[in-house]
Design an enzyme around this catalytic site. Structure first.
Site, PDB file in Angstrom:
ATOM      1  CG  ASP A 109      -1.815   1.035   1.267  1.00 48.98           C
ATOM      2  OD1 ASP A 109      -2.854   0.912   0.576  1.00 48.98           O
ATOM      3  OD2 ASP A 109      -1.483   2.129   1.940  1.00 48.98           O
ATOM      4  CE1 TYR A 128       0.862   7.782   2.301  1.00 51.46           C
ATOM      5  CE2 TYR A 128       1.321   5.520   1.866  1.00 51.46           C
ATOM      6  CZ  TYR A 128       0.378   6.421   2.200  1.00 51.46           C
ATOM      7  OH  TYR A 128      -0.811   6.187   2.843  1.00 51.46           O
ATOM      8  CE  LYS A 162      -3.659   4.764   0.557  1.00 54.92           C
ATOM      9  NZ  LYS A 162      -2.176   4.510   0.547  1.00 54.92           N
ATOM     10  CG  HIS A 205      -4.524   9.588   0.067  1.00 49.71           C
ATOM     11  ND1 HIS A 205      -2.894   9.926  -0.387  1.00 49.71           N
ATOM     12  CD2 HIS A 205      -4.463   9.059   1.377  1.00 49.71           C
ATOM     13  CE1 HIS A 205      -2.475   9.114   0.769  1.00 49.71           C
ATOM     14  NE2 HIS A 205      -3.306   8.946   1.756  1.00 49.71           N
ATOM     15  CG  LEU A 208       0.220  -2.188  14.361  1.00 50.36           C
ATOM     16  CD1 LEU A 208       1.475  -2.125  14.416  1.00 50.36           C
ATOM     17  CD2 LEU A 208      -0.119  -3.165  15.406  1.00 50.36           C
ATOM     18  CE  LYS A 232       6.945   3.214   9.104  1.00 54.04           C
ATOM     19  NZ  LYS A 232       7.289   3.934  10.016  1.00 54.04           N
ATOM     20  CB  SER A 233       7.561  -2.666  10.779  1.00 51.18           C
ATOM     21  OG  SER A 233       8.747  -2.377  11.702  1.00 51.18           O
ATOM     22  CB  VAL A 234      11.957   0.710   8.584  1.00 46.90           C
ATOM     23  CG1 VAL A 234      11.214   1.633   7.619  1.00 46.90           C
ATOM     24  CG2 VAL A 234      12.223   1.226   9.934  1.00 46.90           C
ATOM     25  NE  ARG A 286       9.175  -2.879  16.655  1.00 49.50           N
ATOM     26  CZ  ARG A 286       9.242  -1.827  17.144  1.00 49.50           C
ATOM     27  NH1 ARG A 286       8.917  -0.639  16.357  1.00 49.50           N
ATOM     28  NH2 ARG A 286       9.281  -1.331  18.382  1.00 49.50           N
ATOM     29  CG  ASN A 298       4.032  -6.263  12.391  1.00 45.79           C
ATOM     30  OD1 ASN A 298       3.831  -6.370  13.354  1.00 45.79           O
ATOM     31  ND2 ASN A 298       4.205  -5.043  12.002  1.00 45.79           N
TER      32      ASN A 298
HETATM   33  P1  NAD Z   1       0.823   1.578  11.866  1.00 45.27           P
HETATM   34  O1  NAD Z   1      -0.448   1.647  12.695  1.00 45.27           O
HETATM   35  O2  NAD Z   1       1.058   0.420  10.977  1.00 45.27           O
HETATM   36  O3  NAD Z   1       1.887   1.841  13.003  1.00 45.27           O
HETATM   37  C1  NAD Z   1       3.404   2.028  12.365  1.00 45.27           C
HETATM   38  C2  NAD Z   1       4.305   2.104  13.724  1.00 45.27           C
HETATM   39  O4  NAD Z   1       3.844   1.061  14.561  1.00 45.27           O
HETATM   40  C3  NAD Z   1       5.790   1.744  13.271  1.00 45.27           C
HETATM   41  O5  NAD Z   1       6.090   2.968  12.687  1.00 45.27           O
HETATM   42  C4  NAD Z   1       6.227   1.246  14.533  1.00 45.27           C
HETATM   43  O6  NAD Z   1       6.602   2.536  15.140  1.00 45.27           O
HETATM   44  C5  NAD Z   1       5.098   0.705  15.132  1.00 45.27           C
HETATM   45  N1  NAD Z   1       5.154  -0.992  14.786  1.00 45.27           N
HETATM   46  C6  NAD Z   1       5.146  -1.743  13.890  1.00 45.27           C
HETATM   47  N2  NAD Z   1       5.067  -3.106  13.952  1.00 45.27           N
HETATM   48  C7  NAD Z   1       5.432  -2.987  15.274  1.00 45.27           C
HETATM   49  C8  NAD Z   1       5.687  -4.241  16.090  1.00 45.27           C
HETATM   50  N3  NAD Z   1       5.487  -5.423  15.724  1.00 45.27           N
HETATM   51  N4  NAD Z   1       5.653  -4.136  17.378  1.00 45.27           N
HETATM   52  C9  NAD Z   1       5.799  -2.728  17.860  1.00 45.27           C
HETATM   53  N5  NAD Z   1       5.586  -1.669  17.235  1.00 45.27           N
HETATM   54  C10 NAD Z   1       5.321  -1.823  15.911  1.00 45.27           C
HETATM   55  O7  NAD Z   1       0.808   2.877  11.075  1.00 45.27           O
HETATM   56  P2  NAD Z   1       0.787   3.735   9.798  1.00 45.27           P
HETATM   57  O8  NAD Z   1       2.246   3.203   9.083  1.00 45.27           O
HETATM   58  O9  NAD Z   1       0.552   5.037   9.965  1.00 45.27           O
HETATM   59  O10 NAD Z   1      -0.237   2.816   8.820  1.00 45.27           O
HETATM   60  C11 NAD Z   1      -0.260   1.768   8.216  1.00 45.27           C
HETATM   61  C12 NAD Z   1      -0.181   1.911   6.537  1.00 45.27           C
HETATM   62  O11 NAD Z   1      -1.715   2.583   6.502  1.00 45.27           O
HETATM   63  C13 NAD Z   1       0.475   3.175   6.119  1.00 45.27           C
HETATM   64  O12 NAD Z   1       1.949   2.801   5.818  1.00 45.27           O
HETATM   65  C14 NAD Z   1      -0.152   3.555   4.973  1.00 45.27           C
HETATM   66  O13 NAD Z   1      -0.162   2.694   3.791  1.00 45.27           O
HETATM   67  C15 NAD Z   1      -1.415   3.521   5.330  1.00 45.27           C
HETATM   68  N6  NAD Z   1      -2.050   4.775   5.883  1.00 45.27           N
HETATM   69  C16 NAD Z   1      -3.107   5.321   4.940  1.00 45.27           C
HETATM   70  C17 NAD Z   1      -3.690   6.645   5.393  1.00 45.27           C
HETATM   71  C18 NAD Z   1      -4.956   7.273   4.414  1.00 45.27           C
HETATM   72  O14 NAD Z   1      -4.937   8.246   4.791  1.00 45.27           O
HETATM   73  N7  NAD Z   1      -5.485   6.332   3.575  1.00 45.27           N
HETATM   74  C19 NAD Z   1      -3.188   7.122   6.311  1.00 45.27           C
HETATM   75  C20 NAD Z   1      -2.216   6.438   7.327  1.00 45.27           C
HETATM   76  C21 NAD Z   1      -1.479   5.324   6.870  1.00 45.27           C
END
Ligand code: NAD
Length: 278
Positions: A46, A51, A76, A109, A193, A233-235, A239, A243
């Site tokens: 996604d 981004y 998007k 979006h 998350l 998401k994670s880098v 993790r 996930n």
């Molecule tokens: P997320 O809820 O996936 O949280 C990501 C954060 O959680 C990471 O940066 C890390 O700090 C933590 N994390 C991830 N895995 C973990 C683990 N196993 N243990 C502990 N901490 C962990 O947040 P996100 O990235 O904002 O959302 C996911 C995806 O949703 C985005 O990458 C994007 O693709 C989408 N998104 C869409 C919109 C939209 O407006 N359509 C807005 C925000 C995000």
């Protein structure tokens, strides 16, 4: 590891219920993060024009050696490109940046009700062109409230395949999810998350201990059992692997309910009724 389930969208297209989100992944980190995800078994990415990492997502897909049709790719429309001609150019730009000749899913979006004279219907109508010419296998929206969706229902022949909205245990979104279920629009839960905010919750920690899983795995499993599509998401490689490792256990109906009851209607992101996309 048990396979990731596919869900069927309202146009018959299949979508993997779990994918990998790349919001806030720096371009220089994206090839490595997406490559790790693809190696771990993710088959759904996604991204979004906003981004700034579509090019690197495409690069990772090419480097993976996987066939194009094995990976579900979403992008998007930029908030600055809602006018029909701008949307056409932006869609071409996303395909070009990704190096793909079609997208599996392309979304508006944000509805941006305070811009473009509140006319997201013309924008939607432009997306239907990409759907009809096959360059977007599915089209949908993001951050749409029921009243926005009702307008599309009234004014367009094509119903969005998905609505991507913010959902997490502190924001269960019962009203929008209920509307989408009633109208066969699949819900994608963004920031599943809560950007990490929900992971220190005591109730979630207790369930994680019982299940011998991490809080993140319990929250992701909760989304899956509620039927939503997610892309955490994670880098961090560990993790990223953690996930996706959520298909070998289950939550009881009571546990799902306990987590849903944590709802506080608390957003981490903007309110779609007022957000102007800037
Ligand atoms: P997320 O809820 O996936 O949280 C990501 C954060 O959680 C990471 O940066 C890390 O700090 C933590 N994390 C991830 N895995 C973990 C683990 N196993 N243990 C502990 N901490 C962990 O947040 P996100 O990235 O904002 O959302 C996911 C995806 O949703 C985005 O990458 C994007 O693709 C989408 N998104 C869409 C919109 C939209 O407006 N359509 C807005 C925000 C995000």
């Amino acid at each position: 590891m048990t396979a990731i389930p596919d869900l069927t969208l309202n146009n018959g297209q299949q979508i993997p219920q779990l994918g990998f989100g790349v919001f806030l992944i720096e371009p220089q980190d994206t090839v490595s993060a997406v490559s790790t995800a693809l190696q771990a078994g993710y088959r759904h990415i996604d991204t979004a024009e906003m981004y700034g990492n579509e090019k690197e997502v495409g690069e990772a897909i090419r480097q993976s050696g996987l066939d194009r049709d094995e990976i579900f790719v979403t992008s998007k429309l930029s908030n600055d490109a809602h006018r029909p001609d701008d949307a056409r150019e932006a869609f071409d730009g996303s395909l070009k940046a990704l190096g793909l000749d079609y997208l599996d899913l392309f979304l508006i979006h944000w509805p941006l009700p305070t811009r473009y004279y509140g006319d997201f219907v013309s924008t939607w109508s432009t997306l239907t062109e990409f759907y009809r010419d096959g360059r977007a296998r599915s089209i949908g929206v993001s951050n749409f409230q029921p009243h926005h969706l009702r307008r599309l229902h009234a004014e367009s022949e094509i119903i969005p395949a998905v609505n991507q909205i913010e959902v997490n245990p502190y924001l269960t979104q019962d009203e929008v999810r209920g509307f989408c279920a009633e109208h066969q629009i699949a819900v994608e839960a963004w920031s599943p998350l809560g950007r990490g905010n929900v992971l220190s919750d005591n109730a979630i920690a207790a369930i994680a201990q019982r299940a011998a899983k991490t809080p993140a795995q319990v929250v992701l499993r909760w989304h899956i059992q509620r039927g939503d599509i997610i892309f955490p998401k994670s880098v961090t490689p560990d993790r990223i692997r953690e996930n996706i490792d959520i298909f070998d256990f289950g939550l009881s109906a009571a546990e799902v309910e306990t987590i849903s009851a944590l709802n506080r209607n608390e957003r981490t992101g903007p309110d779609p009724d007022t957000f102007d996309g800037r």
